[in-house]
Enzyme design. Structure first.
Site, PDB file in Angstrom:
ATOM      1  N   ASN A  84      24.669  26.978  41.822  1.00 41.18           N
ATOM      2  CA  ASN A  84      26.017  26.546  41.414  1.00 41.18           C
ATOM      3  C   ASN A  84      27.100  27.545  41.798  1.00 41.18           C
ATOM      4  O   ASN A  84      28.189  27.154  42.217  1.00 41.18           O
ATOM      5  CB  ASN A  84      26.046  26.324  39.899  1.00 41.18           C
ATOM      6  N   SER A 109      34.901  37.046  37.295  1.00 39.48           N
ATOM      7  CA  SER A 109      34.674  37.341  35.874  1.00 39.48           C
ATOM      8  C   SER A 109      34.660  38.837  35.592  1.00 39.48           C
ATOM      9  O   SER A 109      34.305  39.659  36.451  1.00 39.48           O
ATOM     10  CB  SER A 109      33.326  36.748  35.458  1.00 39.48           C
ATOM     11  N   TYR A 146      24.612  36.656  36.399  1.00 36.94           N
ATOM     12  CA  TYR A 146      25.851  35.872  36.484  1.00 36.94           C
ATOM     13  C   TYR A 146      26.950  36.724  37.145  1.00 36.94           C
ATOM     14  O   TYR A 146      27.669  36.257  38.042  1.00 36.94           O
ATOM     15  CB  TYR A 146      26.247  35.425  35.069  1.00 36.94           C
ATOM     16  N   LYS A 150      29.215  36.373  40.711  1.00 34.10           N
ATOM     17  CA  LYS A 150      30.676  36.447  40.846  1.00 34.10           C
ATOM     18  C   LYS A 150      31.064  37.450  41.930  1.00 34.10           C
ATOM     19  O   LYS A 150      32.011  37.245  42.679  1.00 34.10           O
ATOM     20  CB  LYS A 150      31.307  36.807  39.497  1.00 34.10           C
TER      21      LYS A 150
HETATM   22  N1  NAI Z   1      35.976  30.859  29.983  1.00 29.76           N
HETATM   23  C1  NAI Z   1      36.036  32.163  30.262  1.00 29.76           C
HETATM   24  O1  NAI Z   1      36.431  32.984  29.398  1.00 29.76           O
HETATM   25  C2  NAI Z   1      35.670  32.671  31.617  1.00 29.76           C
HETATM   26  C3  NAI Z   1      35.355  31.820  32.662  1.00 29.76           C
HETATM   27  N2  NAI Z   1      35.078  32.336  33.906  1.00 29.76           N
HETATM   28  C4  NAI Z   1      34.755  31.458  35.020  1.00 29.76           C
HETATM   29  O2  NAI Z   1      35.681  30.381  35.065  1.00 29.76           O
HETATM   30  C5  NAI Z   1      35.028  29.214  35.521  1.00 29.76           C
HETATM   31  C6  NAI Z   1      35.215  28.109  34.498  1.00 29.76           C
HETATM   32  O3  NAI Z   1      34.627  28.533  33.286  1.00 29.76           O
HETATM   33  P1  NAI Z   1      34.717  27.645  31.963  1.00 29.76           P
HETATM   34  O4  NAI Z   1      35.783  26.628  32.111  1.00 29.76           O
HETATM   35  O5  NAI Z   1      34.747  28.576  30.817  1.00 29.76           O
HETATM   36  O6  NAI Z   1      33.294  26.971  31.994  1.00 29.76           O
HETATM   37  P2  NAI Z   1      32.906  25.464  31.618  1.00 29.76           P
HETATM   38  O7  NAI Z   1      31.431  25.395  31.561  1.00 29.76           O
HETATM   39  O8  NAI Z   1      33.706  25.036  30.426  1.00 29.76           O
HETATM   40  O9  NAI Z   1      33.436  24.689  32.891  1.00 29.76           O
HETATM   41  C7  NAI Z   1      32.788  24.751  34.136  1.00 29.76           C
HETATM   42  C8  NAI Z   1      32.865  23.370  34.739  1.00 29.76           C
HETATM   43  O10 NAI Z   1      32.249  23.421  36.020  1.00 29.76           O
HETATM   44  C9  NAI Z   1      31.460  22.269  36.182  1.00 29.76           C
HETATM   45  N3  NAI Z   1      30.383  22.598  37.109  1.00 29.76           N
HETATM   46  C10 NAI Z   1      29.417  23.537  36.967  1.00 29.76           C
HETATM   47  N4  NAI Z   1      28.615  23.523  38.035  1.00 29.76           N
HETATM   48  C11 NAI Z   1      29.079  22.564  38.869  1.00 29.76           C
HETATM   49  C12 NAI Z   1      28.665  22.081  40.123  1.00 29.76           C
HETATM   50  N5  NAI Z   1      27.580  22.555  40.733  1.00 29.76           N
HETATM   51  N6  NAI Z   1      29.397  21.090  40.696  1.00 29.76           N
HETATM   52  C13 NAI Z   1      30.480  20.577  40.075  1.00 29.76           C
HETATM   53  N7  NAI Z   1      30.907  20.978  38.878  1.00 29.76           N
HETATM   54  C14 NAI Z   1      30.217  21.971  38.284  1.00 29.76           C
HETATM   55  C15 NAI Z   1      30.937  21.928  34.794  1.00 29.76           C
HETATM   56  O11 NAI Z   1      30.596  20.556  34.686  1.00 29.76           O
HETATM   57  C16 NAI Z   1      32.106  22.318  33.907  1.00 29.76           C
HETATM   58  O12 NAI Z   1      32.956  21.219  33.630  1.00 29.76           O
HETATM   59  C17 NAI Z   1      33.567  29.570  35.742  1.00 29.76           C
HETATM   60  O13 NAI Z   1      33.356  29.828  37.108  1.00 29.76           O
HETATM   61  C18 NAI Z   1      33.379  30.834  34.921  1.00 29.76           C
HETATM   62  O14 NAI Z   1      32.381  31.645  35.464  1.00 29.76           O
HETATM   63  C19 NAI Z   1      35.099  33.671  34.150  1.00 29.76           C
HETATM   64  C20 NAI Z   1      35.371  34.549  33.147  1.00 29.76           C
HETATM   65  C21 NAI Z   1      35.686  34.134  31.809  1.00 29.76           C
HETATM   66  O1  LIG Z   2      32.610  35.310  32.399  1.00 27.45           O
HETATM   67  C1  LIG Z   2      32.668  35.032  31.220  1.00 27.45           C
HETATM   68  O2  LIG Z   2      33.173  35.942  30.348  1.00 27.45           O
HETATM   69  C2  LIG Z   2      33.618  35.549  29.041  1.00 27.45           C
HETATM   70  C3  LIG Z   2      33.715  36.809  28.192  1.00 27.45           C
HETATM   71  O3  LIG Z   2      32.446  37.436  28.167  1.00 27.45           O
HETATM   72  P1  LIG Z   2      31.729  37.820  26.799  1.00 27.45           P
HETATM   73  O4  LIG Z   2      30.425  38.436  27.231  1.00 27.45           O
HETATM   74  O5  LIG Z   2      32.611  38.836  26.106  1.00 27.45           O
HETATM   75  O6  LIG Z   2      31.578  36.569  25.992  1.00 27.45           O
HETATM   76  C4  LIG Z   2      32.651  34.529  28.436  1.00 27.45           C
HETATM   77  O7  LIG Z   2      33.122  34.121  27.161  1.00 27.45           O
HETATM   78  C5  LIG Z   2      32.571  33.350  29.395  1.00 27.45           C
HETATM   79  O8  LIG Z   2      31.704  32.359  28.890  1.00 27.45           O
HETATM   80  C6  LIG Z   2      32.014  33.822  30.714  1.00 27.45           C
HETATM   81  O9  LIG Z   2      32.052  32.756  31.643  1.00 27.45           O
END
Ligand code: NAI
Ligand SMILES: O=C1O[C@H](COP(=O)(O)O)[C@@H](O)[C@H](O)[C@H]1O
Length: 248
Positions: A84, A109, A146, A150
Site C-alpha cells: 500500500n 510521517s 511503517y 514513509k
Molecule cells: N492521521 C495522522 O495523524 C497521520 C497520518 N499520516 C499519513 O496520512 C495518510 C492518511 O492517514 P489517515 O487519514 O490518518 O489514515 P486513514 O486510514 O484514516 O485513511 C487512509 C485512507 O487510505 C485508503 N487506502 C489505504 N490503502 C489504500 C490503497 N491501497 N488504495 C486506495 N486507498 C487506500 C483507506 O481506505 C483510507 O480511507 C496516511 O498515508 C498516513 O500514513 C501521517 C502521519 C500522521
Molecule cells: O503516522 C502516524 O502518526 C500519528 C502519530 O503517531 P503516534 O505514534 O504518536 O500515535 C498516528 O496517530 C497516525 O495513526 C500515524 O499514521
C-alpha cells in the site's frame, strides 16, 4: 486560482480534514478503495492505488496530487506497507509523471524520524524547556517498518523530482486529532496538527511553488521538537493552533 486536485485516501481522517476546509477552494477528484460515506465535492473514484490503469485514468487533467492513501498504522506489517505505501506510492508517482501533473504532496510521517526520540532525549524532548529541533535536513531514522515505508515514499519523490522535474513536497504529519490535542499524551501534544491547520497546510502545498521539500506538518505548539520554518518559508504556512492553548 482553483486547481484540479486528485486526493488519494480521500475517505480517511486526513482527507476529511482537508475537505472540511477546502471543499470549495479547488476542483476535486477523490480516490479511495473505500466508497464515500458522506457528501463530497467533485467526483469519487473507488480504486486501489496499486491498480495501475485506474490510477492513470484518475490522473487525467490533474494539476496537483495530494497523496494520502496508505496504511497509517505504526504497527503495520511489512506486507501491507510494501504493497500500500511503497508500491502504491510508486504507481501514483509514475502515473502523475505520465499525465503531466505539476506537483505532488506526499503524506509522510513523524515515524520517518521516530528513532531520534532516544531514551536520553525523552521525555524532555516533549517539553517546552527543551530546545532540540528536527528541521527536515536530518537523515531519516524511522522508528518502525511503517516509518521505513514513509522514508521510501520520500525517496520516490526525490527520484521523480530529480529525473522528471516534478515538484514534490513531503509533509511529515504529526498527530492529527480533531477538536483538541491528544489528552494525557505529551508526544501527541508536541506534534498535534489541528484540522484547520491541516487543511491550510495542504492548501499551501497546492498553491505554493517549490522544487523538492521536506516539511513538518504540525500546529504551532509550544512543546514542538519539529521546526516549522521550512513550511513557513517555502509554502507560506501560517498555523493558527497551539496545543498549549488547550487544557491537558
Ligand atoms: N492521521 C495522522 O495523524 C497521520 C497520518 N499520516 C499519513 O496520512 C495518510 C492518511 O492517514 P489517515 O487519514 O490518518 O489514515 P486513514 O486510514 O484514516 O485513511 C487512509 C485512507 O487510505 C485508503 N487506502 C489505504 N490503502 C489504500 C490503497 N491501497 N488504495 C486506495 N486507498 C487506500 C483507506 O481506505 C483510507 O480511507 C496516511 O498515508 C498516513 O500514513 C501521517 C502521519 C500522521
Ligand atoms: O503516522 C502516524 O502518526 C500519528 C502519530 O503517531 P503516534 O505514534 O504518536 O500515535 C498516528 O496517530 C497516525 O495513526 C500515524 O499514521
Amino acid at each position: 486560482m482553483a486547481q484540479s486536485v486528485l486526493l488519494t485516501g480521500a475517505a480517511g481522517r486526513v482527507g476529511e480534514a482537508i475537505l472540511e476546509g477546502l471543499a470549495d477552494e479547488h476542483e476535486w477528484r477523490l480516490l479511495d478503495r473505500d466508497p464515500p460515506t458522506e457528501d463530497h465535492p467533485g467526483e469519487f473514484v473507488v480504486a486501489d492505488i496499486t491498480e495501475d490503469e485506474t490510477v492513470r485514468e484518475a490522473m487525467d487533467g490533474i494539476d496537483v496530487v495530494l497523496h494520502l492513501a496508505g496504511d497509517p498504522r505504526k504497527t503495520a506489517p511489512w506486507e501491507s506497507v510494501l504493497t500500500n505505501n511503497i508500491d502504491g506510492t510508486q504507481t501514483v508517482f509514475e502515473a502523475a509523471i505520465d499525465a503531466g501533473v505539476e506537483k505532488v504532496a506526499f503524506a509522510s510521517s513523524n515515524h520517518a524520524v521516530g528513532h531520534y526520540e532516544t531514551d536520553e532525549r525523552t521525555p524532555d524532548l516533549y517539553r517546552t524547556h527543551d530546545d532540540y529541533l528536527l528541521d527536515g535536513t536530518e537523515l531519516p531514522r524511522p522508528g518502525n517498518l511503517y516509518g521505513v515505508s514513509k522514508v521510501a515514499g520520500e525517496s520516490l519523490g526525490r527520484y521523480y523530482h530529480d529525473e522528471y522535474g516534478l515538484s514534490v513536497v513531503n509533509v511529515r504529519i504529526g498527530n492529527l486529532t480533531e477538536g483538541h490535542p491528544p489528552i494525557d499524551y505529551e508526544r501527541g501534544q508536541a506534534m498535534w496538527l489541528s484540522y484547520r491547520d491541516c487543511a491550510h497546510l495542504f492548501d499551501r502545498c497546492i498553491r505554493a511553488d517549490y522544487d523538492y521539500e521536506i516539511v513538518y506538518g504540525i500546529s504551532d505548539n509550544d512543546r514542538k521538537y519539529y521546526s516549522l520554518e521550512r513550511a513557513k518559508d517555502v509554502l507560506g504556512y501560517e498555523p493558527r493552533d497551539n496545543s498549549a492553548r488547550h487544557d491537558d
